[in-house]
Write a protein that holds these residues in place. Sequence first.
Motif, PDB file in Angstrom:
ATOM      1  N   HIS A 189     -16.959  -9.841  15.762  1.00  0.00           N
ATOM      2  CA  HIS A 189     -17.671 -11.107  15.608  1.00  0.00           C
ATOM      3  C   HIS A 189     -17.015 -12.384  15.173  1.00  0.00           C
ATOM      4  N   HIS A 190     -16.402 -12.413  14.042  1.00  0.00           N
ATOM      5  CA  HIS A 190     -15.270 -13.363  13.283  1.00  0.00           C
ATOM      6  C   HIS A 190     -14.697 -12.735  12.303  1.00  0.00           C
ATOM      7  N   PRO A 191     -13.582 -13.271  12.133  1.00  0.00           N
ATOM      8  CA  PRO A 191     -12.649 -12.639  11.016  1.00  0.00           C
ATOM      9  C   PRO A 191     -13.241 -12.399   9.590  1.00  0.00           C
ATOM     10  N   PHE A 192     -14.577 -12.883   9.423  1.00  0.00           N
ATOM     11  CA  PHE A 192     -14.934 -12.778   7.977  1.00  0.00           C
ATOM     12  C   PHE A 192     -16.094 -11.876   7.838  1.00  0.00           C
ATOM     13  N   THR A 193     -16.312 -11.164   8.714  1.00  0.00           N
ATOM     14  CA  THR A 193     -17.271  -9.905   8.728  1.00  0.00           C
ATOM     15  C   THR A 193     -16.881  -8.781   7.943  1.00  0.00           C
ATOM     16  N   ALA A 194     -17.355  -8.378   7.220  1.00  0.00           N
ATOM     17  CA  ALA A 194     -17.091  -7.233   6.421  1.00  0.00           C
ATOM     18  C   ALA A 194     -16.991  -5.721   6.882  1.00  0.00           C
ATOM     19  N   PRO A 195     -15.779  -5.161   6.929  1.00  0.00           N
ATOM     20  CA  PRO A 195     -15.913  -3.638   7.308  1.00  0.00           C
ATOM     21  C   PRO A 195     -16.749  -2.871   6.221  1.00  0.00           C
ATOM     22  N   THR A 196     -17.517  -1.616   6.958  1.00  0.00           N
ATOM     23  CA  THR A 196     -18.136  -0.753   6.029  1.00  0.00           C
ATOM     24  C   THR A 196     -17.080   0.151   5.401  1.00  0.00           C
ATOM     25  N   GLY A 197     -17.470   0.484   4.146  1.00  0.00           N
ATOM     26  CA  GLY A 197     -16.653   1.382   3.462  1.00  0.00           C
ATOM     27  C   GLY A 197     -15.120   0.794   3.248  1.00  0.00           C
ATOM     28  N   ASP A 198     -14.187   1.520   2.756  1.00  0.00           N
ATOM     29  CA  ASP A 198     -12.902   0.960   2.821  1.00  0.00           C
ATOM     30  C   ASP A 198     -11.976   0.612   3.891  1.00  0.00           C
ATOM     31  N   PHE A 199     -11.420  -0.634   3.827  1.00  0.00           N
ATOM     32  CA  PHE A 199     -10.744  -1.135   5.178  1.00  0.00           C
ATOM     33  C   PHE A 199      -9.451  -0.405   5.094  1.00  0.00           C
ATOM     34  N   ASP A 200      -8.920   0.463   6.194  1.00  0.00           N
ATOM     35  CA  ASP A 200      -7.705   1.110   6.266  1.00  0.00           C
ATOM     36  C   ASP A 200      -6.736   0.413   6.865  1.00  0.00           C
ATOM     37  N   PRO A 201      -5.656  -0.376   6.459  1.00  0.00           N
ATOM     38  CA  PRO A 201      -4.958  -1.212   7.293  1.00  0.00           C
ATOM     39  C   PRO A 201      -4.105  -0.432   8.236  1.00  0.00           C
ATOM     40  N   GLU A 202      -3.850   0.751   7.998  1.00  0.00           N
ATOM     41  CA  GLU A 202      -3.056   1.880   8.882  1.00  0.00           C
ATOM     42  C   GLU A 202      -3.852   1.941  10.033  1.00  0.00           C
ATOM     43  N   ASN A 203      -5.240   1.948  10.270  1.00  0.00           N
ATOM     44  CA  ASN A 203      -5.999   2.302  11.051  1.00  0.00           C
ATOM     45  C   ASN A 203      -7.041   1.379  11.731  1.00  0.00           C
ATOM     46  N   PRO A 204      -6.719   0.069  11.676  1.00  0.00           N
ATOM     47  CA  PRO A 204      -7.787  -0.897  11.768  1.00  0.00           C
ATOM     48  C   PRO A 204      -8.816  -0.453  12.980  1.00  0.00           C
ATOM     49  N   GLY A 205      -8.469   0.070  13.857  1.00  0.00           N
ATOM     50  CA  GLY A 205      -9.428   0.177  15.115  1.00  0.00           C
ATOM     51  C   GLY A 205     -10.563   1.057  14.744  1.00  0.00           C
ATOM     52  N   ALA A 206     -10.134   1.810  13.690  1.00  0.00           N
ATOM     53  CA  ALA A 206     -11.603   2.752  13.252  1.00  0.00           C
ATOM     54  C   ALA A 206     -12.466   2.082  12.461  1.00  0.00           C
ATOM     55  N   ALA A 207     -12.113   0.691  12.163  1.00  0.00           N
ATOM     56  CA  ALA A 207     -13.263   0.144  11.269  1.00  0.00           C
ATOM     57  C   ALA A 207     -14.446  -0.130  11.762  1.00  0.00           C
ATOM     58  N   ARG A 208     -15.409   0.077  11.091  1.00  0.00           N
ATOM     59  CA  ARG A 208     -16.749  -0.384  11.682  1.00  0.00           C
ATOM     60  C   ARG A 208     -17.344  -1.821  10.690  1.00  0.00           C
ATOM     61  N   ALA A 209     -18.238  -2.312  11.438  1.00  0.00           N
ATOM     62  CA  ALA A 209     -18.684  -3.663  10.543  1.00  0.00           C
ATOM     63  C   ALA A 209     -20.216  -3.467  10.219  1.00  0.00           C
ATOM     64  N   HIS A 210     -20.329  -4.114   9.233  1.00  0.00           N
ATOM     65  CA  HIS A 210     -21.613  -4.542   8.939  1.00  0.00           C
ATOM     66  C   HIS A 210     -22.378  -5.731   9.634  1.00  0.00           C
ATOM     67  N   ALA A 211     -22.433  -5.403  11.080  1.00  0.00           N
ATOM     68  CA  ALA A 211     -22.978  -6.602  11.836  1.00  0.00           C
ATOM     69  C   ALA A 211     -24.080  -6.384  12.612  1.00  0.00           C
ATOM     70  N   TYR A 212     -24.821  -7.273  12.900  1.00  0.00           N
ATOM     71  CA  TYR A 212     -26.050  -7.324  13.798  1.00  0.00           C
ATOM     72  C   TYR A 212     -26.265  -8.219  14.601  1.00  0.00           C
ATOM     73  N   ASP A 213     -26.770  -7.818  15.914  1.00  0.00           N
ATOM     74  CA  ASP A 213     -27.191  -8.676  16.887  1.00  0.00           C
ATOM     75  C   ASP A 213     -28.656  -8.776  17.152  1.00  0.00           C
ATOM     76  N   VAL A 214     -29.496  -9.779  17.624  1.00  0.00           N
ATOM     77  CA  VAL A 214     -30.775  -9.596  18.085  1.00  0.00           C
ATOM     78  C   VAL A 214     -30.621  -9.983  19.532  1.00  0.00           C
ATOM     79  N   VAL A 215     -31.346  -9.203  20.424  1.00  0.00           N
ATOM     80  CA  VAL A 215     -31.211  -9.443  21.675  1.00  0.00           C
ATOM     81  C   VAL A 215     -32.762  -9.083  22.093  1.00  0.00           C
ATOM     82  N   TRP A 216     -33.075 -10.088  23.085  1.00  0.00           N
ATOM     83  CA  TRP A 216     -34.446 -10.152  23.620  1.00  0.00           C
ATOM     84  C   TRP A 216     -34.293 -10.135  25.216  1.00  0.00           C
ATOM     85  N   ASN A 217     -34.768  -9.031  25.633  1.00  0.00           N
ATOM     86  CA  ASN A 217     -34.905  -8.944  27.122  1.00  0.00           C
ATOM     87  C   ASN A 217     -33.535  -9.251  27.923  1.00  0.00           C
ATOM     88  N   GLY A 218     -32.443  -8.492  27.040  1.00  0.00           N
ATOM     89  CA  GLY A 218     -31.274  -8.651  27.716  1.00  0.00           C
ATOM     90  C   GLY A 218     -30.319 -10.203  27.208  1.00  0.00           C
TER      91      GLY A 218
END
Length: 598
Positions: free
Chosen positions: A458-487
Amino acid sequence: MSEAPPLTSNRYRDAWCGQVLPDRVDSEVRVAGWVNRRRDHGGLIFIDLRDRTGVVQLVFHPETSGEAFELGHKLRAEDVLSVAGDVVRRSAETVNPELPTGEVELKVTAAELLADSETPPFQIEGYSGEVGEDARLRHRYLDLRRGQMREALMLRHRVTAAMREFLDGEGFVDVETPVLTRSTPEGARDFLVPSSQQQGSFYALPQSPQLFKQLLMVAGFERYYQVARCFRDEATRADRQAEFTQLDIEMSFVDGDDVIAANERLLAHVFDRVGGPKIELPMQRVCYDEAMGRFGTDRPDLRFGLELVDLGDALRGTEFKVFRSVLEGGGSIRGINAGRREMPRSELDGLISRAQELGAKGLVWAFREGEGWRSPTAKFLSEAELADLNQRLGAEEGDLLLLVADERKVTDAVLGQMRIDLAERFGLIDEDEDRLVWIVDWPLLDWNEGEKRWDAMHHPFTAPTGDFDPENPGAARAHAYDVVWNGQELGGGSIRIHSAEVQQQVFAALGIDAETAEARFGFLLEALRFGAPPHGGIAYGVDRIVQRLCGAETIRDVIAFPKTASGFDLLVGAPAPVEDLQLRDLGISVHKRKLAGH
Ligand code: ASP
């Protein structure tokens, strides 16, 4: 058309054109507006007079209209008039059922020409696409006189009015944020504005008010919104302008569910006010991974099936080299069952070209026949593999199957788009249906293979869920949401990082070293150390929402003064070269690599 707005009588008029209805028969009215159309009929002159509420028919009569009759003779399309007269019923044969005012007409007793008009470069009344968009944009003030354009802008007004109404009612505060600012990273190129006082330094126009709205949360506003202009220096497309409008929202002491709930109510309110789709609450949510898996995209159109199926497991031990090497290289093999179809070879070749155009090396097509396939690829696969593929794809006799083998990003992108192409081609989309969905549970980061680095999803200010592991950044999930209407993505947001330490870790994972982070975002890091509440928000593309609501083909049709595909404002002629003196004041010299307009 909505009700006529209030009107205070003055020397020009005492009623709107659209208000001259049968209830005014036998009374006098005065209206003002533009000549929509003029006809001469057996000594009488008929004029359709237009204002923003509608059209009314005027009749100039040689005997009863006095001096005004002379004027009636001279009038031409788009002249501006103030007219007084008597409202009379039309004879039965001349009633116009198409017009709200079609049962009456105004017998003119006095008229004043307020302004005359040159012959417009295109027809306003009865415009049917006879001129190209460039001509419309060059004379946008005439184009906006057309009913369709007026309706679009009126709708836009009602949409933003409904947004404000809802947000005001829920205690959100409208705060303006700077337009002359620093780069705000949303992933596009910045528009820069040179400073004359600090030669060699530049403001950037905001790509969004992201950091200011976060600072407003640190400031304790708790609920903020703004109908904000944003600027991203990127190519214009049918649904994108370099300068666009966001409804920008931020809230404190919330988690993702709170933001989503408030926004579902907002969308339901706005759609209800403007006659948009009925939304059932709570809205459906689909996880990012599931969306990518089933539809190959993070903005899936849920109005039809044709879902993607992962076929890797059926082909693990295959002898077919093409498939084997893709799987051994960590790639994926995915497919779509396009249903029972007849398709000649030439059209199948067309599908292959389309897949290649979308980035695939090739496309495997097959029709289920008995237990196996009719396909040039069938001979490379074992009976057991074919049976397994048929089963995974739910293939029935005669079904057309399309497979792509490549890196996962490519299979997703290609099949995700082909799914839409096929649905359109086979008429599988019910245009009366509306599907709104939240895409949730995003990865925080996205691997950029070209640059060999992590990018923010999203952008660099989005919060990771849980603790952020700098050793394994690719595993981090985000508290993010998009709303989509018919694609189509209408908006998106996230819960933000509210700890300076975590923000620094995420910057580091993005390859922004401490020094750069301090130089570019020091103000944010500092603010986060002064008691930042947990906060999150969202932003919507207002232009896009309005475009969808009125079914306009391009976003330009819902923007009063838009730019062309190449970023030109044809009306005022911008961008334009400036005087040498202005450049000197700014300490700028220009390498004239391109001539303006070429
Ligand atoms: N600033 C984001 C954007 O422009 C939206 C948000 O995260 O609120 O897409």
